[in-house]
Design a protein around this motif. Structure first.
Motif, short mmCIF file in Angstrom:
data_model
loop_
_atom_site.label_atom_id
_atom_site.label_comp_id
_atom_site.label_asym_id
_atom_site.label_seq_id
_atom_site.Cartn_x
_atom_site.Cartn_y
_atom_site.Cartn_z
N THR A 1 12.36 26.79 16.18
CA THR A 1 12.86 25.44 16.46
C THR A 1 14.22 25.20 15.80
O THR A 1 14.76 24.12 15.90
CB THR A 1 11.86 24.39 15.94
N SER A 2 14.71 26.19 15.09
CA SER A 2 16.01 26.03 14.44
C SER A 2 16.73 27.36 14.48
O SER A 2 16.12 28.43 14.52
CB SER A 2 15.84 25.56 13.00
N GLY A 3 18.04 27.30 14.49
CA GLY A 3 18.82 28.54 14.50
C GLY A 3 18.85 29.23 13.16
O GLY A 3 19.31 30.37 13.06
N GLY A 4 18.38 28.62 12.10
CA GLY A 4 18.42 29.24 10.78
C GLY A 4 17.75 28.34 9.78
O GLY A 4 17.28 27.25 10.10
N ALA A 5 17.74 28.80 8.54
CA ALA A 5 17.05 28.05 7.50
C ALA A 5 17.77 26.74 7.23
O ALA A 5 18.85 26.73 6.63
CB ALA A 5 16.98 28.90 6.23
N GLY A 6 17.19 25.66 7.68
CA GLY A 6 17.75 24.35 7.39
C GLY A 6 19.03 24.03 8.14
O GLY A 6 19.73 23.08 7.78
N SER A 7 19.33 24.77 9.21
CA SER A 7 20.64 24.56 9.85
C SER A 7 20.72 23.21 10.55
O SER A 7 21.81 22.67 10.71
CB SER A 7 20.89 25.69 10.87
N PRO B 1 15.79 33.23 1.77
CA PRO B 1 17.20 33.47 1.50
C PRO B 1 17.52 33.25 0.03
O PRO B 1 16.75 32.62 -0.70
CB PRO B 1 17.91 32.43 2.39
N ASP B 2 18.66 33.76 -0.41
CA ASP B 2 19.07 33.62 -1.81
C ASP B 2 19.91 32.39 -2.07
O ASP B 2 20.34 32.17 -3.20
CB ASP B 2 19.87 34.87 -2.23
N SER B 3 20.19 31.61 -1.05
CA SER B 3 21.04 30.43 -1.23
C SER B 3 20.28 29.18 -0.82
O SER B 3 19.27 29.24 -0.11
CB SER B 3 22.33 30.57 -0.40
N PHE B 4 20.77 28.03 -1.25
CA PHE B 4 20.16 26.75 -0.94
C PHE B 4 20.11 26.54 0.57
O PHE B 4 21.08 26.88 1.26
CB PHE B 4 20.98 25.62 -1.59
N PRO B 5 19.01 26.03 1.13
CA PRO B 5 17.83 25.46 0.48
C PRO B 5 16.70 26.46 0.22
O PRO B 5 15.58 26.03 -0.03
CB PRO B 5 17.40 24.38 1.46
N PHE B 6 17.00 27.75 0.28
CA PHE B 6 16.03 28.80 -0.08
C PHE B 6 14.80 28.79 0.81
O PHE B 6 13.72 29.25 0.40
CB PHE B 6 15.60 28.67 -1.54
N LEU B 7 14.90 28.28 2.01
CA LEU B 7 13.77 28.20 2.93
C LEU B 7 13.92 29.22 4.05
O LEU B 7 15.02 29.43 4.57
CB LEU B 7 13.64 26.80 3.53
N ALA B 8 12.82 29.85 4.42
CA ALA B 8 12.85 30.81 5.53
C ALA B 8 13.00 30.07 6.85
O ALA B 8 12.68 28.88 6.95
CB ALA B 8 11.57 31.63 5.53
N PRO B 9 13.48 30.76 7.88
CA PRO B 9 13.58 30.11 9.20
C PRO B 9 12.21 29.63 9.66
O PRO B 9 11.20 30.23 9.33
CB PRO B 9 14.11 31.23 10.10
N PRO B 10 12.16 28.54 10.41
CA PRO B 10 10.87 28.03 10.89
C PRO B 10 10.20 29.02 11.84
O PRO B 10 10.86 29.80 12.52
CB PRO B 10 11.25 26.73 11.60
N LEU B 11 8.89 28.99 11.87
CA LEU B 11 8.14 29.85 12.77
C LEU B 11 8.14 29.26 14.16
O LEU B 11 8.38 28.08 14.37
CB LEU B 11 6.71 30.03 12.26
N GLY B 12 7.81 30.07 15.17
CA GLY B 12 7.75 29.61 16.54
C GLY B 12 8.45 30.60 17.46
O GLY B 12 9.21 31.47 17.02
N ASN B 13 8.17 30.46 18.72
CA ASN B 13 8.79 31.38 19.69
C ASN B 13 9.25 30.58 20.90
O ASN B 13 8.44 30.22 21.75
CB ASN B 13 7.78 32.45 20.11
N PRO B 14 10.54 30.24 21.00
CA PRO B 14 11.59 30.60 20.03
C PRO B 14 11.53 29.67 18.82
O PRO B 14 10.90 28.61 18.89
CB PRO B 14 12.87 30.36 20.83
#
Length: 237
Positions: free
Chosen positions: A150-156, A135-148
């Motif tokens: 483990t998080s609804g979004g990057a750092g949520s 992502p272009d905004s803080f914390p600039f981390l991609a969503p965690p991998l896994g199925n499903p």
């Protein structure tokens, strides 16, 4: 008849004498003596063990990496600087996807007058890219991998701590990559290095250690670099 017998005896005797003279009295089977057995081949001279040349790494430390900064300037003191007048990429700052270890290895082992700093980074041994776009905004981390996931979004669901700096203990240097981990030899020295500060670096305390370790690594790797048709910055000395 007696004369013929005597004559025959004389002829046979003469022939025997003749053959005896030719063979020096040796039976026919021994006239041609067998060839002597070949002398055993001398044992091959053992190949002496390979010895490594002692390389001088001073040219590596003196070479310019970015305008106004040599390798020595980049690792002493061990801080990562950002010059806003220069392009923002490692070693001028550090972007998330910069191949920092490949770039560091190039600047301490290769002659940068012959090879550019991205030589190792271009080798086809690195991942082709990240698994998910950043992502272009803080914390600039991609969503965690896994199925499903483990998080609804990057750092949520991540809680960033707000403790003051005094609450933390430094366990490793986080300045220039690979300096503390590769150029400081052994845990005892590394612990002492991590306990020191960039201000102590400027006194030159760790320059002999950094130089000695880089020399050891160059002694081991220069022949491999040459076989790969790369020009090392270290010179025989």
């Amino acid at each position: 008849m007696m004369n013929r017998g005597f004559s025959t005896f004389v002829s046979v005797a003469a022939l025997a004498v003749t053959l005896s003279a030719c063979g020096n009295g040796t039976p026919d089977s021994a006239v041609a003596a067998p060839a002597p057995a070949p002398a055993p081949a001398p044992a091959p001279t053992p190949t002496p063990p390979a010895t490594s040349a002692n390389f001088n790494v001073a040219p590596c430390l003196r070479q310019t990496v970015v305008p106004g900064r040599t390798v020595a300037n980049l690792v002493v003191p061990d801080v990562l600087q950002l010059n806003l007048t220069q392009p923002a990429n490692f070693p001028n700052g550090r972007r998330y996807l910069d191949p920092v270890v490949d770039l560091t290895l190039a600047m301490i082992f290769l002659d940068l007058r012959v090879h550019d700093i991205a030589t190792f980074a271009r080798l086809p041994v690195n991942p082709n890219g990240i698994d998910q776009p950043l992502p272009d905004s803080f914390p600039f981390l991609a969503p965690p991998l896994g199925n499903p996931p483990t998080s609804g979004g990057a750092g949520s669901n991540f809680v960033f701590r707000t403790d003051p700096a005094s609450a933390y203990v430094r366990v490793d240097r986080a300045g220039m990559p690979a300096v503390a981990t590769a150029l400081i030899s052994g845990p005892p020295n590394r612990n002492s290095y991590n306990d020191d500060t960039p201000a102590i670096d400027l006194t030159g305390k760790w320059v002999p250690e950094l130089t000695a370790t880089l020399t050891i690594l160059s002694n081991l790797l220069v022949d491999d670099l040459v076989r790969l048709q790369l020009t090392p910055c270290a010179l025989p000395g």
